[in-house]
Design a protein around this motif. Structure first.
Motif, PDB file in Angstrom:
ATOM      1  N   ASP A  82      70.066  47.621  59.459  1.00  0.00           N
ATOM      2  CA  ASP A  82      70.358  49.053  59.372  1.00  0.00           C
ATOM      3  C   ASP A  82      71.768  49.196  58.817  1.00  0.00           C
ATOM      4  OD1 ASP A  82      71.175  51.848  60.238  1.00  0.00           O
ATOM      5  OD2 ASP A  82      69.136  51.795  61.039  1.00  0.00           O
ATOM      6  N   ASP A  83      71.990  50.189  57.951  1.00  0.00           N
ATOM      7  CA  ASP A  83      73.315  50.346  57.363  1.00  0.00           C
ATOM      8  C   ASP A  83      74.304  51.039  58.290  1.00  0.00           C
ATOM      9  OD1 ASP A  83      71.887  52.732  57.110  1.00  0.00           O
ATOM     10  OD2 ASP A  83      73.095  53.395  55.420  1.00  0.00           O
ATOM     11  N   ASP A  84      73.819  51.557  59.419  1.00  0.00           N
ATOM     12  CA  ASP A  84      74.685  52.230  60.387  1.00  0.00           C
ATOM     13  C   ASP A  84      75.111  51.223  61.461  1.00  0.00           C
ATOM     14  OD1 ASP A  84      75.790  53.709  62.503  1.00  0.00           O
ATOM     15  OD2 ASP A  84      74.519  55.440  62.099  1.00  0.00           O
ATOM     16  N   ASP A  97      72.449  45.943  54.687  1.00  0.00           N
ATOM     17  CA  ASP A  97      71.832  46.478  53.473  1.00  0.00           C
ATOM     18  C   ASP A  97      70.609  45.635  53.130  1.00  0.00           C
ATOM     19  OD1 ASP A  97      72.562  44.263  51.593  1.00  0.00           O
ATOM     20  OD2 ASP A  97      74.603  44.972  51.956  1.00  0.00           O
ATOM     21  N   GLU A 146      69.780  43.737  50.471  1.00  0.00           N
ATOM     22  CA  GLU A 146      69.971  42.370  49.980  1.00  0.00           C
ATOM     23  C   GLU A 146      70.382  41.433  51.107  1.00  0.00           C
ATOM     24  OE1 GLU A 146      72.629  42.412  46.690  1.00  0.00           O
ATOM     25  OE2 GLU A 146      71.296  43.591  45.412  1.00  0.00           O
ATOM     26  N   ASN A 172      66.080  53.656  54.998  1.00  0.00           N
ATOM     27  CA  ASN A 172      67.146  54.171  54.124  1.00  0.00           C
ATOM     28  C   ASN A 172      68.362  53.253  54.185  1.00  0.00           C
ATOM     29  OD1 ASN A 172      65.719  56.560  53.385  1.00  0.00           O
ATOM     30  ND2 ASN A 172      66.149  57.365  55.422  1.00  0.00           N
ATOM     31  N   MET A 173      68.396  52.242  53.318  1.00  0.00           N
ATOM     32  CA  MET A 173      69.517  51.315  53.249  1.00  0.00           C
ATOM     33  C   MET A 173      70.002  51.189  51.810  1.00  0.00           C
ATOM     34  SD  MET A 173      68.817  48.115  55.818  1.00  0.00           S
ATOM     35  CE  MET A 173      67.378  47.531  54.910  1.00  0.00           C
ATOM     36  N   PRO A 174      71.290  50.911  51.620  1.00  0.00           N
ATOM     37  CA  PRO A 174      71.803  50.700  50.264  1.00  0.00           C
ATOM     38  C   PRO A 174      71.412  49.324  49.732  1.00  0.00           C
ATOM     39  CG  PRO A 174      73.552  50.366  51.876  1.00  0.00           C
ATOM     40  CD  PRO A 174      72.350  50.849  52.641  1.00  0.00           C
ATOM     41  N   ARG A 175      71.582  49.140  48.430  1.00  0.00           N
ATOM     42  CA  ARG A 175      71.344  47.856  47.756  1.00  0.00           C
ATOM     43  C   ARG A 175      69.933  47.328  48.051  1.00  0.00           C
ATOM     44  NH1 ARG A 175      76.143  43.800  48.830  1.00  0.00           N
ATOM     45  NH2 ARG A 175      75.207  42.837  46.987  1.00  0.00           N
ATOM     46  N   ASP A 224      66.230  49.542  49.388  1.00  0.00           N
ATOM     47  CA  ASP A 224      65.794  50.219  50.614  1.00  0.00           C
ATOM     48  C   ASP A 224      64.759  49.393  51.363  1.00  0.00           C
ATOM     49  OD1 ASP A 224      63.296  50.605  49.404  1.00  0.00           O
ATOM     50  OD2 ASP A 224      63.706  52.677  48.844  1.00  0.00           O
TER      51      ASP A 224
END
Length: 233
Positions: A9-11, A34, A36, A54-57, A59
């Motif tokens: 999770d990006d949080d 993220d 990757e 919902n994650m960067p680099r 999803d």
């Protein structure tokens, strides 16, 4: 040995919350922030992945697609989007369960433990649980090794897909309602939608259809599902 859960999770706050709750349940954890990093961490072969959509680099949907190309590791999706289409898409990609944000850490841990029990071959409802191999015509299920074969050919199934097929194969003549299937997989009172079961069944049919078994599961309109004629003969 303790099971290892990959929390993706990006949080960082959510990761910390889940890591703490999972540790209290006796589970080891690794983290990724993220997409990757999640793929890189998955190379360490965790026992289950909690995967945010919902994650960067990259999803979570893309990560799930990449993982399912080579791995049947159980996946529990997290998402802030409480949309049925998102739920169905996640299940169709091969996720084993889906939790929307905001969530209760206790609920996430309960769902993780339910999936791990199924992986270990210890379903919550043991009264009618099958042990040993199940054979119905060209279909064979190794209920201890969690492996499925059709006419001698292996069929790669997720934990939930195997659980559904095993439920139907234990009583080939019985029609199981969706609620009954959910109870067999998770125990009574577990919150999961009928559409989720339908998505898993659709996945099962597609996998067996590729081996020439298009009718491995039969739909009884208004009732539920049973093992198809080709599997029960």
């Amino acid at each position: 040995m303790p099971r290892t859960i990959l929390v993706a999770d990006d949080d960082p706050h959510i990761r910390q919350l889940l890591v703490f709750a999972l540790a209290k349940a006796g589970l080891d954890t690794i983290e990724a922030g993220d997409g990757e990093a999640t793929l890189a961490a998955a190379a360490s072969a965790p026992d289950l992945i909690i995967l945010d959509i919902n994650m960067p680099r990259m999803d979570g949907i893309a990560v799930c697609r990449r993982l399912r190309a080579t791995s049947d590791v159980p996946i529990l999706f997290l998402s802030s989007r409480d949309d049925e289409l998102d739920r169905v898409l996640g299940i169709e990609l091969g996720a084993d369960d889906y939790v929307t944000k905001p969530f209760s850490p206790r609920e996430v841990v309960a769902r993780v433990m339910a999936i791990l029990r199924r992986v270990a071959g210890r379903p919550p409802l043991v009264a009618e649980a099958a042990t040993g191999p199940l054979r119905c015509g060209r279909l064979s299920l190794d209920t201890e090794g969690w492996q499925a074969h059709w006419a001698g050919q292996p069929v790669a199934l997720t934990v939930t897909e195997f659980g559904i097929l095993r439920t139907l194969a234990t009583m080939p003549a019985k029609v199981f309602s969706r609620d009954a299937i959910i109870d067999r997989l998770h125990g009574p009172g577990f919150a999961i939608t009928d559409r989720t079961i339908d998505s898993h069944v659709r996945n099962l049919r597609a996998k067996f259809a590729r081996l020439g078994a298009a009718d491995v599961i039969e739909t009884r309109a208004g009732i539920g599902y049973r093992l198809g004629a080709c599997g029960a003969t």
